[in-house]
Design a protein around this motif. Structure first.
Motif, short mmCIF file in Angstrom:
data_model
loop_
_atom_site.label_atom_id
_atom_site.label_comp_id
_atom_site.label_asym_id
_atom_site.label_seq_id
_atom_site.Cartn_x
_atom_site.Cartn_y
_atom_site.Cartn_z
N GLY A 121 -1.11 15.63 25.33
CA GLY A 121 -1.30 16.76 24.43
C GLY A 121 -0.22 16.82 23.36
O GLY A 121 -0.51 17.05 22.17
N LEU A 122 1.02 16.59 23.75
CA LEU A 122 2.12 16.63 22.79
C LEU A 122 2.03 15.46 21.82
O LEU A 122 2.33 15.61 20.63
CB LEU A 122 3.45 16.64 23.53
CG LEU A 122 3.72 17.90 24.36
CD1 LEU A 122 5.00 17.73 25.17
CD2 LEU A 122 3.79 19.15 23.50
N CYS A 123 1.62 14.30 22.31
CA CYS A 123 1.44 13.15 21.41
C CYS A 123 0.33 13.43 20.39
O CYS A 123 0.45 13.06 19.22
CB CYS A 123 1.15 11.89 22.21
SG CYS A 123 2.60 11.20 23.05
N HIS A 124 -0.75 14.07 20.83
CA HIS A 124 -1.80 14.45 19.89
C HIS A 124 -1.28 15.46 18.88
O HIS A 124 -1.64 15.42 17.70
CB HIS A 124 -3.00 15.01 20.64
CG HIS A 124 -3.84 13.98 21.32
ND1 HIS A 124 -4.39 12.90 20.65
CD2 HIS A 124 -4.24 13.85 22.62
CE1 HIS A 124 -5.09 12.16 21.49
NE2 HIS A 124 -5.01 12.71 22.69
N LEU A 125 -0.42 16.36 19.34
CA LEU A 125 0.17 17.34 18.42
C LEU A 125 1.00 16.64 17.35
O LEU A 125 0.94 16.99 16.17
CB LEU A 125 1.04 18.33 19.21
CG LEU A 125 1.73 19.45 18.42
CD1 LEU A 125 0.71 20.31 17.69
CD2 LEU A 125 2.60 20.29 19.34
N ALA A 133 -5.05 17.81 21.15
CA ALA A 133 -3.83 18.38 21.73
C ALA A 133 -4.17 19.57 22.60
O ALA A 133 -3.71 19.69 23.74
CB ALA A 133 -2.86 18.78 20.62
N ARG A 134 -4.99 20.46 22.06
CA ARG A 134 -5.36 21.67 22.80
C ARG A 134 -6.09 21.30 24.10
O ARG A 134 -5.80 21.85 25.16
CB ARG A 134 -6.23 22.56 21.92
CG ARG A 134 -6.59 23.89 22.56
CD ARG A 134 -7.40 24.76 21.61
NE ARG A 134 -6.63 25.14 20.44
CZ ARG A 134 -6.85 24.70 19.22
NH1 ARG A 134 -7.82 23.83 18.97
NH2 ARG A 134 -6.09 25.11 18.21
#
Length: 198
Positions: A121-125, A133-134
């Motif tokens: 999720g943080l990498c997608h952010l 991410a969500r």
């Protein structure tokens, strides 16, 4: 709290447990004293470095927190919670390249492991893939029953993402990334609150 001279007679497990007890009681000074004694020794453990780093983060000494988290991973690259926290610190400092590098190995954790989803999720952010991410942060929260304070931390990040998307208008949302804004850094740094017992 034992005197410094008395701390020298304690072993790593004793020092660590005293630090956990002090941290849970809100006594950062005593926790740090125990942990500084622990990490100064030849038999220092990764978890002692991690916990000291978490204590420094809580009192906003972020450079020291980064150093200690990195030391924890050098001693034990499998200490995934330290990896996640170090990634959060780099995100909070808007150093997305380092954050992505630190978080990437979490993708190798087993399917169903909450820290795998939090890391993704943080990498997608970082990549501004907000929907992904969500979804991954929500999945991590749903799977995480072992380190419950992390759910609160990740929910704060989700709430901040939603606030930025909904409250600042389309133009502001396009120009202000969650991990680069002042509010975003505050939310990411809040991920240390309550986590030092892990």
């Amino acid at each position: 709290m034992p005197r410094t001279a008395d701390l020298a007679t304690l072993d790593q497990d004793e020092l660590f447990q005293l630090a956990v007890n002090a941290s849970q009681g809100g006594d950062s000074a005593s926790a740090i004293a125990c942990l500084k004694q622990a990490v100064a020794r030849d038999d220092a453990t990764a978890k002692a470095h991690y916990l000291l780093g978490a204590e420094y983060a809580q009192i906003r000494m972020y450079e020291r927190a980064v150093e200690l988290m990195a030391s924890a991973l050098a001693l034990d690259p499998t200490l995934s919670v330290a990896r996640l926290q170090l990634g959060l610190l780099w995100l909070a400092a808007a150093d997305t390249d380092r954050a992505a590098s630190v978080l990437a190995p979490l993708a190798e954790l087993p399917e169903g492991e909450p820290l795998r989803y939090f890391g993704a999720g943080l990498c997608h952010l970082i990549g501004d893939r907000i929907a992904e991410a969500r979804a991954h942060l929500e999945l991590g929260i749903a799977r995480n029953t072992a380190i419950l304070p992390l759910n609160v931390d990740m929910r704060r990040i989700l709430d901040e993402m939603a606030r930025l998307a909904a409250g600042q208008g389309a133009a502001a949302a396009d120009s202000t990334k969650a991990h680069e804004s002042e509010d975003g850094r505050h939310i990411l740094l809040s991920a240390y609150t309550g986590n030092t017992s892990h």
